[in-house]
Design a protein around this motif. Structure first.
Motif, PDB file in Angstrom:
ATOM      1  N   PRO A   1      39.636 -59.429 -26.464  1.00 24.71           N
ATOM      2  CA  PRO A   1      39.459 -58.266 -27.336  1.00 24.71           C
ATOM      3  C   PRO A   1      39.472 -58.775 -28.776  1.00 24.71           C
ATOM      4  N   ILE A   2      38.875 -58.035 -29.678  1.00 28.00           N
ATOM      5  CA  ILE A   2      39.041 -58.438 -31.081  1.00 28.00           C
ATOM      6  C   ILE A   2      40.304 -57.736 -31.566  1.00 28.00           C
ATOM      7  N   TYR A   3      41.185 -58.497 -32.182  1.00 26.05           N
ATOM      8  CA  TYR A   3      42.526 -57.992 -32.487  1.00 26.05           C
ATOM      9  C   TYR A   3      42.545 -57.211 -33.794  1.00 26.05           C
ATOM     10  N   TYR A   4      43.311 -56.137 -33.789  1.00 25.03           N
ATOM     11  CA  TYR A   4      43.466 -55.345 -35.014  1.00 25.03           C
ATOM     12  C   TYR A   4      44.166 -56.175 -36.075  1.00 25.03           C
ATOM     13  N   VAL A   5      43.746 -55.966 -37.299  1.00 24.70           N
ATOM     14  CA  VAL A   5      44.392 -56.728 -38.375  1.00 24.70           C
ATOM     15  C   VAL A   5      45.562 -55.971 -39.003  1.00 24.70           C
TER      16      VAL A   5
ATOM     17  N   LEU B   1      53.004 -63.076 -29.653  1.00 22.25           N
ATOM     18  CA  LEU B   1      52.828 -63.696 -28.348  1.00 22.25           C
ATOM     19  C   LEU B   1      51.931 -62.882 -27.407  1.00 22.25           C
ATOM     20  N   GLY B   2      51.908 -61.555 -27.589  1.00 19.96           N
ATOM     21  CA  GLY B   2      51.039 -60.716 -26.757  1.00 19.96           C
ATOM     22  C   GLY B   2      49.579 -61.087 -26.960  1.00 19.96           C
ATOM     23  N   HIS B   3      49.178 -61.237 -28.214  1.00 17.58           N
ATOM     24  CA  HIS B   3      47.796 -61.642 -28.492  1.00 17.58           C
ATOM     25  C   HIS B   3      47.545 -63.056 -27.966  1.00 17.58           C
TER      26      HIS B   3
ATOM     27  N   TYR C   1      48.836 -64.464 -25.495  1.00 18.90           N
ATOM     28  CA  TYR C   1      48.687 -64.466 -24.037  1.00 18.90           C
ATOM     29  C   TYR C   1      47.207 -64.330 -23.652  1.00 18.90           C
ATOM     30  N   THR C   2      46.549 -63.286 -24.164  1.00 18.39           N
ATOM     31  CA  THR C   2      45.137 -63.065 -23.805  1.00 18.39           C
ATOM     32  C   THR C   2      44.283 -64.254 -24.239  1.00 18.39           C
ATOM     33  N   THR C   3      44.538 -64.729 -25.443  1.00 18.96           N
ATOM     34  CA  THR C   3      43.707 -65.819 -25.961  1.00 18.96           C
ATOM     35  C   THR C   3      43.907 -67.092 -25.141  1.00 18.96           C
TER      36      THR C   3
ATOM     37  N   THR D   1      38.384 -60.493 -34.925  1.00 23.08           N
ATOM     38  CA  THR D   1      39.296 -59.443 -35.406  1.00 23.08           C
ATOM     39  C   THR D   1      38.566 -58.129 -35.662  1.00 23.08           C
ATOM     40  N   ASP D   2      39.302 -57.051 -35.435  1.00 22.63           N
ATOM     41  CA  ASP D   2      38.810 -55.678 -35.518  1.00 22.63           C
ATOM     42  C   ASP D   2      39.393 -55.105 -36.816  1.00 22.63           C
ATOM     43  N   GLU D   3      38.551 -54.805 -37.784  1.00 22.08           N
ATOM     44  CA  GLU D   3      39.078 -54.634 -39.140  1.00 22.08           C
ATOM     45  C   GLU D   3      38.833 -53.268 -39.768  1.00 22.08           C
TER      46      GLU D   3
ATOM     47  N   ILE E   1      40.798 -58.252 -21.158  1.00 23.54           N
ATOM     48  CA  ILE E   1      41.484 -57.249 -21.988  1.00 23.54           C
ATOM     49  C   ILE E   1      42.889 -56.961 -21.455  1.00 23.54           C
ATOM     50  N   GLY E   2      43.697 -56.335 -22.294  1.00 24.77           N
ATOM     51  CA  GLY E   2      44.983 -55.820 -21.828  1.00 24.77           C
ATOM     52  C   GLY E   2      44.748 -54.456 -21.185  1.00 24.77           C
ATOM     53  N   LYS E   3      45.659 -54.038 -20.323  1.00 25.26           N
ATOM     54  CA  LYS E   3      45.416 -52.833 -19.515  1.00 25.26           C
ATOM     55  C   LYS E   3      45.330 -51.551 -20.340  1.00 25.26           C
ATOM     56  N   GLU E   4      45.843 -51.582 -21.587  1.00 25.53           N
ATOM     57  CA  GLU E   4      45.851 -50.338 -22.369  1.00 25.53           C
ATOM     58  C   GLU E   4      44.486 -49.995 -22.960  1.00 25.53           C
ATOM     59  N   ILE E   5      43.533 -50.920 -22.878  1.00 24.93           N
ATOM     60  CA  ILE E   5      42.225 -50.597 -23.456  1.00 24.93           C
ATOM     61  C   ILE E   5      41.128 -50.578 -22.380  1.00 24.93           C
ATOM     62  N   VAL E   6      41.566 -50.270 -21.171  1.00 26.02           N
ATOM     63  CA  VAL E   6      40.642 -50.216 -20.038  1.00 26.02           C
ATOM     64  C   VAL E   6      39.592 -49.119 -20.237  1.00 26.02           C
TER      65      VAL E   6
ATOM     66  N   ALA F   1      41.372 -56.726 -16.546  1.00 27.80           N
ATOM     67  CA  ALA F   1      42.515 -56.199 -17.309  1.00 27.80           C
ATOM     68  C   ALA F   1      43.802 -56.870 -16.843  1.00 27.80           C
ATOM     69  N   HIS F   2      44.508 -57.451 -17.803  1.00 27.45           N
ATOM     70  CA  HIS F   2      45.799 -58.044 -17.432  1.00 27.45           C
ATOM     71  C   HIS F   2      46.932 -57.114 -17.835  1.00 27.45           C
ATOM     72  N   GLY F   3      48.129 -57.482 -17.391  1.00 26.16           N
ATOM     73  CA  GLY F   3      49.303 -56.648 -17.695  1.00 26.16           C
ATOM     74  C   GLY F   3      49.876 -56.998 -19.063  1.00 26.16           C
ATOM     75  N   TRP F   4      51.027 -56.486 -19.325  1.00 27.23           N
ATOM     76  CA  TRP F   4      51.653 -56.690 -20.637  1.00 27.23           C
ATOM     77  C   TRP F   4      52.730 -57.746 -20.587  1.00 27.23           C
ATOM     78  N   LEU F   5      52.857 -58.403 -21.684  1.00 26.90           N
ATOM     79  CA  LEU F   5      53.980 -59.302 -21.883  1.00 26.90           C
ATOM     80  C   LEU F   5      55.119 -58.453 -22.430  1.00 26.90           C
ATOM     81  N   LEU F   6      56.216 -58.470 -21.713  1.00 30.38           N
ATOM     82  CA  LEU F   6      57.354 -57.648 -22.126  1.00 30.38           C
ATOM     83  C   LEU F   6      58.392 -58.524 -22.811  1.00 30.38           C
TER      84      LEU F   6
ATOM     85  N   LYS G   1      56.982 -53.399 -23.813  1.00 30.33           N
ATOM     86  CA  LYS G   1      55.780 -54.123 -24.228  1.00 30.33           C
ATOM     87  C   LYS G   1      56.003 -54.745 -25.594  1.00 30.33           C
ATOM     88  N   MET G   2      55.663 -56.011 -25.693  1.00 26.35           N
ATOM     89  CA  MET G   2      55.812 -56.659 -26.991  1.00 26.35           C
ATOM     90  C   MET G   2      54.760 -56.080 -27.933  1.00 26.35           C
ATOM     91  N   SER G   3      55.198 -55.450 -29.008  1.00 28.26           N
ATOM     92  CA  SER G   3      54.228 -54.922 -29.966  1.00 28.26           C
ATOM     93  C   SER G   3      54.903 -54.688 -31.304  1.00 28.26           C
TER      94      SER G   3
HETATM   95  N1  MSP Z   1      41.082 -53.810 -31.570  1.00 23.07           N
HETATM   96  C1  MSP Z   1      41.367 -53.355 -30.273  1.00 23.07           C
HETATM   97  C2  MSP Z   1      40.474 -54.058 -29.267  1.00 23.07           C
HETATM   98  C3  MSP Z   1      39.022 -53.918 -29.524  1.00 23.07           C
HETATM   99  S1  MSP Z   1      38.099 -54.859 -28.407  1.00 23.07           S
HETATM  100  C4  MSP Z   1      36.555 -54.337 -28.623  1.00 23.07           C
HETATM  101  C5  MSP Z   1      42.817 -53.641 -29.940  1.00 23.07           C
HETATM  102  N2  MSP Z   1      43.430 -54.556 -30.664  1.00 23.07           N
HETATM  103  S2  MSP Z   1      44.949 -55.048 -30.515  1.00 23.07           S
HETATM  104  O1  MSP Z   1      45.250 -55.881 -31.631  1.00 23.07           O
HETATM  105  O2  MSP Z   1      45.792 -53.931 -30.288  1.00 23.07           O
HETATM  106  O3  MSP Z   1      44.943 -56.003 -29.315  1.00 23.07           O
HETATM  107  C6  MSP Z   1      45.104 -55.537 -28.065  1.00 23.07           C
HETATM  108  C7  MSP Z   1      45.032 -56.700 -27.099  1.00 23.07           C
HETATM  109  O4  MSP Z   1      45.968 -57.739 -27.452  1.00 23.07           O
HETATM  110  C8  MSP Z   1      45.465 -56.255 -25.729  1.00 23.07           C
HETATM  111  O5  MSP Z   1      44.417 -55.617 -25.039  1.00 23.07           O
HETATM  112  C9  MSP Z   1      45.869 -57.578 -25.128  1.00 23.07           C
HETATM  113  O6  MSP Z   1      44.744 -58.301 -24.822  1.00 23.07           O
HETATM  114  C10 MSP Z   1      46.596 -58.236 -26.301  1.00 23.07           C
HETATM  115  N3  MSP Z   1      47.989 -57.838 -26.369  1.00 23.07           N
HETATM  116  C11 MSP Z   1      48.664 -57.290 -27.426  1.00 23.07           C
HETATM  117  N4  MSP Z   1      49.965 -57.117 -27.076  1.00 23.07           N
HETATM  118  C12 MSP Z   1      50.154 -57.541 -25.819  1.00 23.07           C
HETATM  119  C13 MSP Z   1      51.260 -57.655 -24.962  1.00 23.07           C
HETATM  120  N5  MSP Z   1      52.476 -57.297 -25.312  1.00 23.07           N
HETATM  121  N6  MSP Z   1      51.046 -58.183 -23.739  1.00 23.07           N
HETATM  122  C14 MSP Z   1      49.823 -58.611 -23.317  1.00 23.07           C
HETATM  123  N7  MSP Z   1      48.764 -58.516 -24.102  1.00 23.07           N
HETATM  124  C15 MSP Z   1      48.893 -57.982 -25.341  1.00 23.07           C
HETATM  125  O7  MSP Z   1      43.320 -53.023 -29.015  1.00 23.07           O
END
Ligand code: MSP
Length: 705
Positions: A12-16, A22-24, A26-28, A51-53, A261-266, A290-295, A300-302
């Motif tokens: 996924p492209i990650y939000y800035v 570590l959650g990001h 994991y996917t990478t 990155t998603d900006e 992707i992570g499961k929350e953006i299915v 879709a993978h699960g979350w890293l806790l 959920k780590m966030s």
């Molecule tokens: N920008 C959107 C994705 C757009 S893709 C077209 C977004 N960004 S995000 O920064 O929130 O990143 C979400 C992704 O980061 C998750 O789907 C997952 O791949 C990864 N993760 C972020 N936190 C995570 C965990 N705690 N555990 C596992 N993965 C996690 O959603």
């Protein structure tokens, strides 16, 4: 590579609005591991991250940091990229949604959907969740979002809509015909049930904020962030470009083989994205995984839960292989998995320092000692059933490893490889090569050669299989095996008996130093220091800007990826950082407050703060910053005048719950008596106010303490 089969994988492209954690990672890391293995399997691989900006969330975070959205995005996007570079992630392209190539591509996608009759103009009135960037069915002003529980905002907008309802049947048909499209099965079932329950048209533009890609020909609107973001998978390959070379890239790699992707953006990936592509008559990706979350600490780590662990802490102590191995071995792919420093160190010590580390160091050092560092020739007559068993197990391990890996079952694949490691370590102990070396009979030399040949072959196979997961350590073992650059290895041909006999070993050195207990404490301490050290000022009264307050140092993020020293004394360097956290102030009047002074709890208790609900809100004539409000504070309705008109439309405030300082002396503003003060964060140089609020529903009049 043109004849080779292609393989295109994306993260996924990650939000800035949040720094990498570590959650990001994991996917990478999962994608990097897959990409590395695909390359070793001879596939022409393209690995995209980025990155998603755009969007209101980022616009607000930037305002909170007191900088422009682009400056903000540059900084955080740079942090993601720096982390991936530090970790030697083998991405082929890094897309930013603020790249001109992407913006052009998204507009081309929008126009294409419009020309094909899938976009029309309509209007929307209802609740909007800024966090999820979604219109939601919520009860009314301030009602919680059904997705994330955060308070929603009421919006009335004229928007462009995408005919999602028309895609219901085509989507269901597609899912039925492509059983591997969404994985795992549980996610597939959820998606199908969601689509079957009915799809409403989707608003694909916004007028309520500016930070986005303008709708072609109607720049008052910006394109919906998810349409913008999802298109990255194609714009990065050149969709919407006029350049011939880009067309070739798009033709070569699209459709993607794996969107990870992570499961929350299915829903966005498995419903909206294929719907856009079907409507645009473009090929759909082969699979969405879709993978699960890293806790961490059980949730959920966030960033919003405040329970993140930074990857740098682990890179600074145990190094990237330890982190990669843990993530892939410990977490059963597809399920949620817990991270803890203890578990990380235990895994590292048990599997890497002990099992693989021992196998490697004792096998190689015995070859160095007994055979002058040259891989010995085994002898058929000295072979026993124990050697045959190891060979058979190794061949089986290769097959099992590949099969599990193809199914994304990384932990099982590694389990299979480590079964071989354990078996060979046991074999070495039972066959006692050191004792055989002491013997002087004629059989002993060929037997010693055979034992070490069996051991080194098994080590070579495990090293090759594990390379995509622990690239650094395995590259070093490969060099020590005298086999040169591991990148040249063709994994498809990996089999028993391929080590060239007589190969001269490289310099034998330990690869995984044991981690002592202090490493756990050190990592915990680093994280604590990181969360305690303010990246930006925390408390300032309104009128004081973030830049007025001296900044303390932020934690170290060394940019080099040198091999780790595993002890408690990692050096730190200072890293300048733009503020990411807003100051908190009071809106309405300017209390006197000396930064740095401490007050006693008794001083604090003198302040009476209550939950109030705005009943009436209107502009004050002749004062463009002021609003006059009537606020119910449980015991009475107060008139409050506050300088928030630049940030809030009065009609959107009615019904909203706010925090009121209820025992301030009244004061007059523009002739109107203000009886209390509304608490708000004060953002940036201009002191843009953002009202304090609650995620949970709180009764009017409740006291804050
Ligand atoms: N920008 C959107 C994705 C757009 S893709 C077209 C977004 N960004 S995000 O920064 O929130 O990143 C979400 C992704 O980061 C998750 O789907 C997952 O791949 C990864 N993760 C972020 N936190 C995570 C965990 N705690 N555990 C596992 N993965 C996690 O959603």
């Amino acid at each position: 590579m043109d004849n080779a089969e292609k393989f295109y994988i994306t993260t996924p492209i990650y939000y800035v609005n949040a720094r990498p954690h570590l959650g990001h990672t994991y996917t990478t890391v999962v994608c990097d591991t897959i990409a590395r293995r695909q390359r070793m399997m001879g596939r022409d691989t393209w690995f995209l991250t980025g990155t998603d900006e755009h969007g209101q969330k980022i616009e607000r975070s930037a305002a909170a940091a007191g900088c422009s959205p682009k400056e903000f995005a540059d900084k955080v996007s740079g942090e993601f990229r720096a982390l991936w570079d530090r970790m030697k992630i083998t991405y082929d392209d890094f897309i930013r949604t603020t790249d001109p190539r992407h913006m052009r591509g998204v507009q081309a996608m929008f126009t294409r959907l419009q020309e094909r009759g899938y976009i029309y103009k309509g209007s929307y009135s209802g609740q909007y969740c800024v966090f999820d960037e979604l219109y939601v069915d919520a009860a009314g002003v301030g009602a919680p979002c059904p997705e994330c529980g955060r308070p929603t905002e009421t919006v009335h907008e004229e928007n462009y809509f995408f005919k999602l309802s028309a895609m219901e049947a085509p989507l269901l048909k597609y899912y039925a015909e492509h059983p591997g499209f969404i994985r795992p099965e549980t996610r597939r079932n959820e998606v199908i049930a969601f689509v079957r329950s009915g799809l409403r048209d989707l608003s694909v533009s916004r007028t309520s904020f500016k930070w986005g890609i303008p709708v072609p020909g109607d720049p008052k609107h910006v394109i919906y962030v998810w349409l913008d973001a999802l298109a990255n998978y194609m714009t990065a390959l050149g969709f919407g470009s006029d350049d011939e070379r880009d067309h070739k890239k798009l033709e070569r790699y699209w459709p993607a083989d794996v969107h990870m992707i992570g499961k929350e953006i299915v829903r966005f990936h498995c419903v909206y994205w294929p719907a856009f592509l079907l409507a645009a008559d473009l090929p759909l990706p082969h699979s969405i995984i879709a993978h699960g979350w890293l806790l961490f600490e059980e949730s959920k780590m966030s960033k919003s839960r405040g329970n993140i662990v930074r990857s740098d802490t682990i890179l600074d102590t145990l190094g990237q292989d330890a982190l990669r191995y843990f993530l892939l071995r410990e977490i059963v792919f597809g399920q949620d998995g817990s991270f803890s420093f203890d578990a990380l160190v235990q895994r590292y010590n048990a599997d890497l320092a002990n099992d693989l580390g021992n196998l490697s160091s004792r096998t190689l050092s015995m070859i160095a000692r007994y055979f002058d560092g040259e891989v010995p020739y085994p002898s058929a007559s000295a072979r026993t059933s124990a050697d045959n068993a190891i060979e058979a197990l190794a061949q089986q391990t290769i097959a099992d490893f590949h099969a599990q890996f193809e199914q994304f079952q990384f932990s099982r694949a590694l389990e299979a490889a480590w079964t071989l490691v354990a078996a060979v370590n046991k074999y070495i102990v039972e066959n006692e090569p050191w004792a055989v070396a002491e013997r002087e009979d004629t059989d002993s030399r060929p037997r010693l050669a055979t034992i070490l040949h069996t051991s080194v072959e098994a080590l070579r196979i495990v090293t090759a299989l594990a390379h995509p997961i622990i690239p650094e350590a395995t590259a070093r073992i490969w060099m020590q095996l005298g086999l040169g650059d591991i990148k040249q290895l063709d994994l498809r041909r990996l089999a028993w008996g391929q080590i060239p006999l007589g190969t001269k070993l490289g310099k034998v050195e330990p690869v995984f130093p044991r981690a002592d207990k202090s490493v756990v404490e050190r990592m915990q301490q680093m994280e604590q220091e990181n969360s305690a050290a303010p990246v930006a000022p925390t408390v300032a009264a309104s009128g004081t800007t973030a830049t007025d307050i001296p900044q303390t140092g932020t934690p170290a993020i060394p940019q080099t990826g040198t091999s780790p020293k595993i002890n408690a004394s990692t050096t730190k360097t200072e890293k300048p950082g733009a503020p990411l956290i807003p100051s908190v102030g009071m809106s309405g009047t300017s209390p006197s407050h000396t930064v740095g002074d401490k007050i006693t709890i008794d001083d604090f208790l003198k302040i009476e703060m209550r939950v109030g609900q705005i009943k009436v809100a209107e502009k004050v004539k002749g004062a463009d910053k002021l609003l006059r409000m009537e606020v119910d504070i449980g015991t009475e309705v107060r008139q409050v005048v506050a300088g928030i008109a630049k940030a809030y439309d009065p009609e959107k405030l009615v019904g909203r719950k706010v925090v009121i300082v209820a025992n301030l002396q009244p004061r007059k503003l523009r002739g109107l008596e203000s009886n209390g003060m509304i608490v708000a964060a004060s953002l940036g140089e201009e002191g843009l106010p953002v009202l304090a609020g609650f995620l949970e529903d709180v009764p009017v009049g409740a006291k804050l303490k």
